[in-house]
Design a protein around this motif. Structure first.
Motif, PDB file in Angstrom:
ATOM      1  N   THR A  98       0.831  -1.190  -0.004  1.00 26.16           N
ATOM      2  CA  THR A  98       0.020   0.087   0.230  1.00 26.16           C
ATOM      3  C   THR A  98       0.842   1.200  -0.001  1.00 26.16           C
ATOM      4  N   LEU A  99       0.193   2.477  -0.065  1.00 23.23           N
ATOM      5  CA  LEU A  99       1.109   3.623  -0.220  1.00 23.23           C
ATOM      6  C   LEU A  99       1.529   3.873   1.205  1.00 23.23           C
ATOM      7  N   GLU A 100       0.844   3.477   2.406  1.00 23.63           N
ATOM      8  CA  GLU A 100       1.407   3.583   3.807  1.00 23.63           C
ATOM      9  C   GLU A 100       2.601   2.912   3.956  1.00 23.63           C
ATOM     10  N   ASP A 101       2.676   1.459   3.267  1.00 24.08           N
ATOM     11  CA  ASP A 101       3.982   0.738   3.446  1.00 24.08           C
ATOM     12  C   ASP A 101       4.990   1.508   2.493  1.00 24.08           C
ATOM     13  N   GLN A 111       5.405   4.708   2.255  1.00 24.38           N
ATOM     14  CA  GLN A 111       5.702   5.922   3.243  1.00 24.38           C
ATOM     15  C   GLN A 111       6.829   5.345   4.097  1.00 24.38           C
ATOM     16  N   LEU A 112       6.435   4.229   4.734  1.00 23.88           N
ATOM     17  CA  LEU A 112       7.118   3.683   6.023  1.00 23.88           C
ATOM     18  C   LEU A 112       8.643   3.425   5.573  1.00 23.88           C
TER      19      LEU A 112
END
Length: 65
Positions: free
Chosen positions: A59-62, A64-65
């Motif tokens: 995901t985009l959250e992945d 970002q992290l």
């Protein structure tokens, strides 16, 4: 790969608001074998990585992290 964007495009990246993106991962050691394994298992039609146990979606959250 030096890890630094070319000075020729630095101003363009800054103007577009992507300078921070060009600096992500600076100083991180890449595991090329792990990256190759993920690339081999990537299925672009479903945007997932098929692993022996299941499938995984990045995901985009992945990112970002």
């Amino acid at each position: 790969m030096s890890g630094h964007p070319s000075p020729l495009i630095e101003n363009y990246l800054r103007e577009a608001g992507f300078w921070h993106m060009a600096n992500i991962g600076r100083g991180c050691k890449l595991d090329l074998k792990l990256i190759s394994a993920f690339v081999e298992r990537w299925r672009p039609e479903t945007h997932t990585i098929h692993l022996p146990c299941e499938e995984c979606t990045i995901t985009l959250e992945d990112v970002q992290l």
